[in-house]
Write a protein that holds these residues in place. Structure first.
Motif, mmCIF file in Angstrom:
data_model
loop_
_atom_site.group_PDB
_atom_site.id
_atom_site.type_symbol
_atom_site.label_atom_id
_atom_site.label_comp_id
_atom_site.label_asym_id
_atom_site.label_seq_id
_atom_site.Cartn_x
_atom_site.Cartn_y
_atom_site.Cartn_z
ATOM 1 N N ASP A 131 111.036 -2.655 35.063
ATOM 2 C CA ASP A 131 112.246 -2.758 35.878
ATOM 3 C C ASP A 131 111.966 -1.926 37.126
ATOM 4 N N GLU A 132 112.986 -1.576 37.889
ATOM 5 C CA GLU A 132 112.749 -0.902 39.169
ATOM 6 C C GLU A 132 112.205 0.510 39.029
ATOM 7 N N GLY A 133 112.317 1.118 37.850
ATOM 8 C CA GLY A 133 111.884 2.502 37.719
ATOM 9 C C GLY A 133 110.986 2.797 36.536
ATOM 10 N N ARG A 134 110.461 1.747 35.872
ATOM 11 C CA ARG A 134 109.591 1.976 34.718
ATOM 12 C C ARG A 134 108.376 1.066 34.783
ATOM 13 N N ILE A 135 107.212 1.645 34.482
ATOM 14 C CA ILE A 135 106.001 0.844 34.349
ATOM 15 C C ILE A 135 105.575 0.809 32.885
ATOM 16 N N GLY A 136 105.005 -0.315 32.485
ATOM 17 C CA GLY A 136 104.481 -0.459 31.141
ATOM 18 C C GLY A 136 102.967 -0.563 31.180
ATOM 19 N N PHE A 137 102.325 -0.070 30.122
ATOM 20 C CA PHE A 137 100.864 -0.145 30.014
ATOM 21 C C PHE A 137 100.501 0.002 28.542
ATOM 22 N N HIS A 138 99.240 -0.210 28.238
ATOM 23 C CA HIS A 138 98.790 -0.042 26.862
ATOM 24 C C HIS A 138 97.435 0.646 26.845
ATOM 25 N N LEU A 139 97.147 1.255 25.713
ATOM 26 C CA LEU A 139 95.866 1.924 25.497
ATOM 27 C C LEU A 139 95.296 1.494 24.153
ATOM 28 N N SER A 140 93.992 1.523 24.064
ATOM 29 C CA SER A 140 93.352 1.349 22.770
ATOM 30 C C SER A 140 93.791 2.496 21.862
#
Length: 200
Positions: A46-55
Motif C-alpha cells: 500500500d502507500e506506506g508498506r513494502i513486502g519482501f521475502h527471504l530464504s
C-alpha cells in the motif's frame, strides 16, 4: 544521505514511484550475530508498506520479526571528473539517486505469502510485454506450495523516508550540461538524463 540540502529529495510520491520502478535493493538490520544485509526484491503493499521475502536459510530471517530495518534502493549513478565542468578548482565527485526506507518489520502469516509472490512476479512480468505474463498456474500441481515452504514473507512499515538526488544542483547550468554530456559519452546515460531533467 548527502547532507547538502540542494540534493535532498522529500517527495514521497516520487520516491515511492522510484522504488516501484527499481524494486531491488538492500535490506539492513542488526542481529545477535551483528549487522546483516540481504539483497531483496520488494513490492508496495500500500502507500506506506513494502513486502519482501527471504530464504528461511538466510541468517537474517530468524531475527527480522519485530526488528527495525533499513531498505535502500539505488538508481543511476556515475563518477564525475572535475575536468568535465569547464570550471577551475573543482574536485571529483559521484552523482547518484537513492532512497532509504526505514521502519519496523513484521513476519507475514503463511496464508499471505502466495499473494506476495503473485504481486512481485506480476509487477515484474508486465515490464516484459509483449511477452505473455507468467503466472503460477503454469507450474505443476502442488509445486508452488511446496516451494513456499523454503521462504518467509515480511512487510516493512515505512516510518522514515530519506531520498537523495545528487545531480550537480550546486553547479551552474553550463557545468551541469557539460558533465552530463561527458557522462553520456562514458556510458552513464541514466544519470546523464536525470541531470538534464533537473535543468528542464
Amino acid at each position: 544521505m548527502h547532507p547538502d540540502p540542494k540534493f535532498r529529495w522529500a517527495d514521497r510520491d516520487a520516491m515511492r514511484a522510484f522504488v516501484a520502478k527499481a524494486p531491488f535493493g538492500m535490506l539492513f538490520a542488526d542481529t545477535p550475530a551483528g549487522p546483516c544485509v540481504a539483497h531483496v526484491p520488494v513490492v508496495w503493499l500500500d502507500e506506506g508498506r513494502i513486502g519482501f521475502h527471504l530464504s528461511r536459510g538466510n541468517r537474517m530471517a530468524a531475527h527480522l520479526d519485530g526488528a527495525r530495518a533499513l531498505f535502500v534502493a539505488n538508481g543511476p549513478h556515475g563518477y564525475v571528473s572535475p575536468d568535465w565542468y569547464g570550471l577551475e578548482d573543482q574536485v571529483p565527485t559521484w552523482n547518484y539517486v537513492a532512497v532509504e526506507l526505514e521502519g519496523d518489520v513484521r513476519m507475514m502469516a503463511p496464508d499471505r505469502l502466495p499473494a506476495l509472490i503473485d504481486a512481485l512476479s506480476h509487477d515484474n512480468e508486465v515490464r516484459l510485454a509483449p511477452k505473455p505474463v507468467w503466472t503460477r498456474d503454469k507450474m505443476a500441481d502442488g509445486l508452488f506450495d511446496r516451494m513456499l515452504g523454503a521462504i518467509t514473507g515480511y512487510e516493512l512499515t515505512v516510518a522514515d523516508w530519506r531520498g537523495t538526488r545528487k545531480l550537480g544542483q550546486n553547479k551552474v547550468a553550463s557545468a551541469r550540461l557539460g558533465a552530463a554530456q561527458r557522462l553520456e559519452e562514458a556510458g552513464d546515460s541514466g544519470i546523464a538524463a536525470l541531470m538534464r531533467e533537473t535543468l528542464a
